[in-house]
Design an enzyme around this catalytic site. Structure first.
Site, PDB file in Angstrom:
ATOM      1  CE  LYS A   1      -2.114  -0.841   3.956  1.00 23.71           C
ATOM      2  NZ  LYS A   1      -1.586  -2.143   4.351  1.00 23.71           N
TER       3      LYS A   1
ATOM      4  NE  ARG B   1      -4.187  -0.828  10.082  1.00 20.75           N
ATOM      5  CZ  ARG B   1      -3.055  -0.304   9.613  1.00 20.75           C
ATOM      6  NH1 ARG B   1      -3.025   0.923   9.148  1.00 20.75           N
ATOM      7  NH2 ARG B   1      -1.963  -1.025   9.609  1.00 20.75           N
TER       8      ARG B   1
ATOM      9  NE  ARG C   1       7.571  -2.780   6.354  1.00 21.56           N
ATOM     10  CZ  ARG C   1       6.289  -2.442   6.496  1.00 21.56           C
ATOM     11  NH1 ARG C   1       5.552  -2.142   5.441  1.00 21.56           N
ATOM     12  NH2 ARG C   1       5.741  -2.459   7.692  1.00 21.56           N
TER      13      ARG C   1
ATOM     14  NE  ARG D   1       6.299  -0.290  10.498  1.00 25.16           N
ATOM     15  CZ  ARG D   1       5.119  -0.264   9.899  1.00 25.16           C
ATOM     16  NH1 ARG D   1       4.983   0.285   8.726  1.00 25.16           N
ATOM     17  NH2 ARG D   1       4.063  -0.797  10.486  1.00 25.16           N
TER      18      ARG D   1
ATOM     19  NE  ARG E   1       2.079  -4.748  11.582  1.00 26.52           N
ATOM     20  CZ  ARG E   1       3.193  -4.631  10.846  1.00 26.52           C
ATOM     21  NH1 ARG E   1       4.323  -5.194  11.246  1.00 26.52           N
ATOM     22  NH2 ARG E   1       3.177  -3.951   9.734  1.00 26.52           N
TER      23      ARG E   1
HETATM   24  P1  AMP Z   1       1.050   0.758   9.377  1.00 26.55           P
HETATM   25  O1  AMP Z   1       2.251   1.637   9.283  1.00 26.55           O
HETATM   26  O2  AMP Z   1      -0.052   1.190   8.447  1.00 26.55           O
HETATM   27  O3  AMP Z   1       1.395  -0.701   9.217  1.00 26.55           O
HETATM   28  O4  AMP Z   1       0.463   0.931  10.861  1.00 26.55           O
HETATM   29  C1  AMP Z   1       1.247   0.581  11.982  1.00 26.55           C
HETATM   30  C2  AMP Z   1       0.395   0.567  13.240  1.00 26.55           C
HETATM   31  O5  AMP Z   1      -0.196   1.869  13.428  1.00 26.55           O
HETATM   32  C3  AMP Z   1      -0.781  -0.392  13.247  1.00 26.55           C
HETATM   33  O6  AMP Z   1      -0.407  -1.716  13.608  1.00 26.55           O
HETATM   34  C4  AMP Z   1      -1.677   0.267  14.309  1.00 26.55           C
HETATM   35  O7  AMP Z   1      -1.201   0.041  15.622  1.00 26.55           O
HETATM   36  C5  AMP Z   1      -1.486   1.750  14.015  1.00 26.55           C
HETATM   37  N1  AMP Z   1      -2.477   2.259  13.035  1.00 26.55           N
HETATM   38  C6  AMP Z   1      -2.220   2.770  11.793  1.00 26.55           C
HETATM   39  N2  AMP Z   1      -3.362   3.130  11.181  1.00 26.55           N
HETATM   40  C7  AMP Z   1      -4.374   2.817  12.030  1.00 26.55           C
HETATM   41  C8  AMP Z   1      -5.793   2.925  11.982  1.00 26.55           C
HETATM   42  N3  AMP Z   1      -6.427   3.408  10.899  1.00 26.55           N
HETATM   43  N4  AMP Z   1      -6.512   2.514  13.056  1.00 26.55           N
HETATM   44  C9  AMP Z   1      -5.900   2.026  14.156  1.00 26.55           C
HETATM   45  N5  AMP Z   1      -4.580   1.877  14.275  1.00 26.55           N
HETATM   46  C10 AMP Z   1      -3.797   2.267  13.219  1.00 26.55           C
END
Ligand code: AMP
Length: 225
Positions: free
Chosen positions: A15, A90, A129, A162, A173
């Site tokens: 994404k 989400r 990654r 990360r 996740r």
């Molecule tokens: P990402 O970088 O998109 O993989 O997001 C990393 C983490 O950020 C996720 O595992 C959640 O803990 C938090 N997070 C990101 N976007 C959301 C969202 N829309 N709702 C809730 N938690 C989020």
């Protein structure tokens, strides 16, 4: 008015990478809610302090905190150059909340892209990654390495792993994705906005497939704008 696209898909589907490319092409603003949260954490802000433990353990940050973070950013972009939103919504509650907020402000989504990828491929991608410490770019140590080891091709900042890209947290996740985020795909499918693409392709082919999936609605209109 610009084009407002939501990018969906499990963690590691691509994404972020595709959102950066698409945003450049459409002249839209790219928002990654994960990146916004990581910035809040790095700055030690009240939102960052509240959300750190959720992110480190791979669970979702509460909807009301997310709504606060996203609303103003996204609305501003929607009124101007448009947005590519990556990582939000989400949960179905977030999707409904965003829909209500948009309806009140005369904003509409142009399309929702769903990048599909198997659970095994997700784990393989994320354990390899590397993420840029400054910009939204990410790399794969084998399939898409940076030109100079440890350095971002785009902004020359240091690449890092990360904290939530460990196998245990990745698997958690993925479970969270299937339980809480997959229903959002159905929410958009039933509203006629969804475009599915196969995320197992290399970056260039996926980018082409994604453009085909969005045309003529988004790309063709942007070319004539
Ligand atoms: P990402 O970088 O998109 O993989 O997001 C990393 C983490 O950020 C996720 O595992 C959640 O803990 C938090 N997070 C990101 N976007 C959301 C969202 N829309 N709702 C809730 N938690 C989020």
């Amino acid at each position: 008015m610009g084009f407002n696209v939501v990018m969906m898909g499990p963690p590691g589907a691509g994404k972020g990478t595709q959102a950066v490319l698409l945003a450049q092409e459409l002249g839209a603003t790219h928002f990654s809610t994960g990146d916004l949260l990581r910035k809040e954490i790095a700055a030690g802000s009240p939102i960052g302090i509240k959300t750190r433990s959720y992110m480190d353990s791979g669970v979702l940050v509460p909807d009301r905190v997310m709504a606060e973070l996203v609303a103003s950013h996204v609305l501003r972009a929607a009124r101007g150059e448009g947005f590519i939103l990556d990582g939000y919504p989400r949960t179905v509650e977030q999707a409904q909340d965003m829909q209500t907020h948009f309806a009140k402000n005369g904003v509409a989504l142009s399309a929702v892209v769903n990048i599909q990828l198997s659970d095994d491929a997700i784990v393989e991608r994320l354990v390899h990654r590397l993420s840029c410490s400054k910009c939204p770019r990410s790399y794969h140590t084998k399939a898409n390495p940076p030109k100079v080891a440890g350095v971002c091709d785009g902004c020359q900042a240091t690449l890092t792993r990360r904290k939530d890209d460990t196998e245990e947290v990745i698997r958690h996740r993925v479970r969270v994705y299937w339980e809480q985020t997959a229903p959002v795909v159905e929410y958009y499918r039933s509203r006629g906005l969804l475009r599915n693409v196969d995320g197992s392709q290399p970056i260039g082919s996926l980018a082409s497939m994604l453009r085909e999936a969005l045309a003529p609605r988004v790309i063709a209109r942007s070319a004539t704008a």
